[in-house]
Write an enzyme that holds these catalytic residues in place. Structure first.
Site, mmCIF file in Angstrom:
data_model
loop_
_atom_site.group_PDB
_atom_site.id
_atom_site.type_symbol
_atom_site.label_atom_id
_atom_site.label_comp_id
_atom_site.label_asym_id
_atom_site.label_seq_id
_atom_site.Cartn_x
_atom_site.Cartn_y
_atom_site.Cartn_z
ATOM 1 C CG ASN A 48 25.139 0.954 1.072
ATOM 2 O OD1 ASN A 48 24.483 -0.085 1.069
ATOM 3 N ND2 ASN A 48 25.263 1.705 2.144
ATOM 4 C CD GLU A 86 23.902 -0.330 4.986
ATOM 5 O OE1 GLU A 86 23.285 -0.879 5.914
ATOM 6 O OE2 GLU A 86 23.420 0.613 4.322
ATOM 7 C CG ASP A 107 26.993 5.159 2.440
ATOM 8 O OD1 ASP A 107 26.980 6.401 2.517
ATOM 9 O OD2 ASP A 107 26.048 4.441 2.817
ATOM 10 C CG ASN A 110 25.812 7.397 5.717
ATOM 11 O OD1 ASN A 110 24.752 7.493 5.087
ATOM 12 N ND2 ASN A 110 26.217 6.263 6.240
ATOM 13 C CG ASP A 166 26.919 6.203 -1.995
ATOM 14 O OD1 ASP A 166 27.243 5.248 -1.267
ATOM 15 O OD2 ASP A 166 25.754 6.677 -2.036
ATOM 16 C CG ASP A 209 18.851 2.399 0.354
ATOM 17 O OD1 ASP A 209 19.817 1.630 0.180
ATOM 18 O OD2 ASP A 209 18.483 2.773 1.479
ATOM 19 C CG HIS A 210 23.358 3.630 -1.203
ATOM 20 N ND1 HIS A 210 24.071 4.724 -0.785
ATOM 21 C CD2 HIS A 210 22.710 3.173 -0.106
ATOM 22 C CE1 HIS A 210 23.864 4.914 0.507
ATOM 23 N NE2 HIS A 210 23.044 3.991 0.946
#
Length: 254
Positions: free
Chosen positions: A7, A34, A145, A147, A216, A245-246
């Site tokens: 991501n 994303e 991802d 989530n 992930d 951030d991933h």
DNA sequence: ATGGCAATAGAGTATTGA
């Protein structure tokens, strides 16, 4: 064959990171989430120049998924055909005989919010479609991802996150329903470091304090599970300037 | 200590993410 997922939280911002990472990690397949780009803005030329073909399905501002591959991408499908969705979160392609799916599961915002309801409905429909896909593709991998942190080992502070979005029972049950189709979390096939995560909040010095989650995942059909020899999370790019951030997750299929 | 960061759209500040 190495397959990976990342991501990138805006491919516009993260294209230099992507190219740098691919130079260091020349995986065969990379699923992105994303991208946050409409298709006319997708950086096809730069990615081709790096040695990859690419399929993508984007929209303005939010979501957007892509698959990069050294080998041709066949039978490309955008979205889950069973789920009417304006949000671009699913892309599938067949590469070297393997059905590859890049998935960006909805975040869900907060338990019992409208977005949480949408997340669970989305996952239920994904389950139905995957059951179908698996019947026609014995070698299938769904990377992305999710989530969802599968269990407490995947959470830096399980007590603080208990019942919260990304960790709630209903979300975890939805993920278990996917694995019950015959898909395996490749990461857990192997011994792994403690407190190893794939996402850290930008706030609160999340990465520096390792306050993260493992959300992930690379799920593999039985045929690919038998061929899988490694699965690792690469935290290196999370330390770079202006990171996503991933972190990427990589599985090796022999 | 319940905020705090980052990206986007778009021109100050709202929305979303996880």
């Amino acid at each position: 064959m190495k397959i990976a997922t990342w991501n990138v939280n805006s491919l516009k911002v993260r294209l230099p990171h992507l190219l740098r990472w691919l130079a260091d990690n020349p995986v065969d397949v990379l699923c992105l989430q994303e991208t946050k780009l409409t298709d006319d803005k997708f950086p096809v030329a730069e990615i081709n120049e790096a040695g990859y073909q690419v399929a993508f399905s984007g929209q303005k501002t939010y979501n957007g998924v892509a698959i990069l591959s050294k080998l041709p991408l066949l039978d490309v499908v955008r979205n889950n055909p069973r789920f009417e969705d304006e949000q671009q979160r699913i892309l599938a392609a067949t590469i070297d005989g393997v059905r590859i799916i890049s998935a960006y599961v909805p975040n869900g915002q907060a338990v019992d919010s409208d977005k949480y309801v949408y997340k669970l409905a989305w996952l239920k429909s994904l389950h139905e479609w995957l059951a179908e896909e698996m019947r026609s593709h014995a070698s299938l991998a769904i990377l992305g991802d999710y989530n969802i942190a599968p269990d407490d080992r995947d959470v830096h502070d399980p007590a603080a996150w208990e019942g919260q979005v990304l960790c709630s029972d209903k979300e975890r049950a939805a993920l278990t329903a996917l694995t019950d189709l015959g898909l395996t979390d490749s990461y857990r096939l192997f011994e792994q470091p403690e407190k190893n995560f794939s996402w850290w909040d930008y706030r609160m010095l999340g990465f520096q304090k390792n306050k993260g989650l493992r959300i992930d995942h690379i799920l593999l059909s039985e045929k690919l599970t038998q061929r899988c020899t490694a699965c690792v999370i690469d935290r290196a790019p999370r330390k770079w300037e202006q990171p996503s951030d991933h972190a990427p997750v990589i599985a090796t299929i022999d």
